[in-house]
Design an enzyme around this catalytic site. Structure first.
Site, PDB file in Angstrom:
ATOM      1  CD  GLU A 161      -3.207  -0.920   2.016  1.00  0.00           C
ATOM      2  OE1 GLU A 161      -3.189   0.003   2.843  1.00  0.00           O
ATOM      3  OE2 GLU A 161      -4.154  -1.710   1.904  1.00  0.00           O
ATOM      4  CD  GLU A 356      -3.810  -6.000   3.481  1.00  0.00           C
ATOM      5  OE1 GLU A 356      -4.678  -5.237   3.953  1.00  0.00           O
ATOM      6  OE2 GLU A 356      -2.594  -5.802   3.595  1.00  0.00           O
TER       7      GLU A 356
HETATM    8  C1  NOJ Z   1      -4.388  -2.419   4.885  1.00  0.00           C
HETATM    9  C2  NOJ Z   1      -3.076  -2.721   5.499  1.00  0.00           C
HETATM   10  O1  NOJ Z   1      -2.201  -3.324   4.599  1.00  0.00           O
HETATM   11  C3  NOJ Z   1      -3.167  -3.501   6.783  1.00  0.00           C
HETATM   12  O2  NOJ Z   1      -1.977  -3.338   7.449  1.00  0.00           O
HETATM   13  C4  NOJ Z   1      -4.370  -3.024   7.568  1.00  0.00           C
HETATM   14  O3  NOJ Z   1      -4.412  -3.560   8.853  1.00  0.00           O
HETATM   15  C5  NOJ Z   1      -5.613  -3.395   6.801  1.00  0.00           C
HETATM   16  N1  NOJ Z   1      -5.579  -2.784   5.492  1.00  0.00           N
HETATM   17  C6  NOJ Z   1      -6.912  -2.985   7.471  1.00  0.00           C
HETATM   18  O4  NOJ Z   1      -6.968  -1.613   7.609  1.00  0.00           O
END
Ligand code: NOJ
Length: 445
Positions: A161, A356
């Protein structure tokens, strides 16, 4: 049904689950610093213990085995494997070697993220992403990791991200390091981050036989409320890739993914930022756009959109009575997993893996000692229905649920729970939620 090479997995990240933040020579990361400052974390928690995975990694693998996933995505803490003098810390490295051996022994394929936000503090102190040597430091770290894990790991994600690194860490400043960049610095830092990616790809290709590589951005697609309206879909697509010089540009798709997949920034980039462009050479662009194998993408939510009477795109704030999570940005929009992959494939033409996707809930332990989370089950099922639909027209190669455990949700702390496994932070007890059993069923189907 997905293709036979489709992989179900789960994701975690080092700072969010490991704990043991100063064991075995680990140096400080920007998150250690950030979490220790008053007011930065909603519930005053930090990563000191969390899921205790540094100690309990064998139990973690047992749980993964019970879940039946084919792959486990986790990240490596740069601060464990390289010390403040930029030398290898073998003890820290051993943790990841042991974890990977345990995974491989249990037929679970490791998917390693090299950078999931925990920059060494000593590197931040010399400029972080603004330091023009940062990509060399990152290449060195990547070299150490890939050699140490040789024969155990061939799947790598370079950076998680980039949008959040820049927008949340350096603009809104609610994430570490909380250092504000002006626009000129922002573009410079983004370019250096992309060079980190490029150099890491080069190192991985060199060191790892049969390597599979990608970068994992996040995005929030525009979702047409009318699936049969071609004009609406076209406008949603354009909006998704749009780049404007506004407060949100560090959070957009094309500023990172166009250089990686298409070999250059979008053409409007050169126009809208013409007064503050960083130095971009042909060699840089070649480095950044070396071939990768997958488009990884973290998808949680989207924006329903329609057209007004003049055919202008408008965002709709209505939702369809789906369960609501307890984190403000996560609206349940299952079609995210249809349109997101579709748009990405149309533009970049590479197989896609959902790195994710997950649901945040106020989970509690019931009187029967179990954790019932029907909302999360509903979320997973609805999103997977859409993913399965799009897999008929787009090569979808995997889905990683976020997250295996409840964990440290950055500035929101421990109260925001995404896990399939509940963690009782008072005593470290782990309780499999109902969604754990449901996900297992889905995997085994
Ligand atoms: C994105 C991130 O990569 C992760 O670290 C985070 O906990 C989750 N989304 C949920 O917000």
């Amino acid at each position: 049904m997905f293709d036979s090479d489709f992989v179900f997995g789960v994701s975690t990240a080092s700072y969010q689950i490991e704990g043991s933040i100063d064991k075995d020579g680990k140096c400080k990361s920007i998150w250690d610093t950030f979490a220790s400052k008053k007011g930065n974390i909603a519930d005053k928690s930090d990563g000191k213990t969390v899921c205790d995975s540094y100690v309990k990694y064998k139990d973690d693998v047992k749980i993964l085995k019970q879940l039946g996933v084919k792959s486990y995505r986790f990240s490596i803490a740069w601060t464990r494997v390289i010390n403040e003098h930029n030398e290898v810390n073998q003890k820290g490295l051993n943790y990841y070697i042991n974890l990977c051996k345990e995974l491989v022994k249990n037929n679970i394929k490791p998917l390693v993220t090299l950078y999931h936000w925990d920059m060494p503090q000593w590197l931040e102190d010399i400029g972080g992403f603004l330091n023009d040597d940062i990509s060399d430091y990152f290449a060195h770290y990547t070299d150490v990791v890939t050699k140490a894990l040789d024969g155990l790991v061939d799947n790598y994600i370079t950076i998680n991200e980039p949008q959040c690194i820049m927008q949340l860490g350096h603009r809104v400043c609610v994430h570490a390091p909380g250092v504000k960049y002006n626009d000129m610095e922002m573009l410079h830092a983004i370019h250096n981050l992309l060079k980190c990616h490029g150099k890491a790809v080069k190192v991985i290709r060199n060191n790892v036989k049969n390597s599979k590589i990608g970068i994992a951005p996040c995005s929030r697609p525009m979702v047409p409320t009318d699936r049969d309206n071609a004009l609406l879909e076209k406008k949603c697509y354009e909006k998704y890739f749009e780049l404007k010089r506004d407060y949100e540009y560090p959070n957009t798709v094309s500023i990172y993914s166009d250089p990686v997949f298409l070999g250059d920034y979008p053409k409007e980039y050169y126009e809208i930022f013409k007064d503050i462009l960083p130095k971009i050479t042909k060699e840089d662009l070649e480095l950044i756009s070396q071939p990768v194998d997958y488009i990884y993408q973290n998808f949680y939510s989207g924006n329903y959109c329609s057209l007004d009477k003049n055919n202008n795109l408008i965002k709709n704030d209505f939702y369809f009575g789906y369960p609501e999570g307890n984190i403000d940005w996560l609206q349940v929009v299952p079609e995210t997993l249809y349109y997101g992959p579709k748009y990405l494939y149309e533009r970049y033409k590479k197989p896609i893996i959902i790195s994710e996707n997950g649901f945040c809930n106020n989970d509690t332990i019931s009187l029967d000692g179990r954790v019932h989370d029907p909302e999360r089950i509903d979320y997973i099922r609805r999103y997977l229905i859409e993913l399965e639909k799009v897999s008929k027209i787009v090569p979808i190669k995997g889905y990683y649920y976020w997250s295996l455990f409840d964990n440290f949700e950055w500035n929101s702390g421990l109260k925001k729970r995404f896990g399939l496994v509940f963690v009782d932070y008072r005593n470290g007890r782990r309780i499999k939620k109902d969604s754990f059993k449901e996900y297992k069923k889905i995997i085994l189907k």
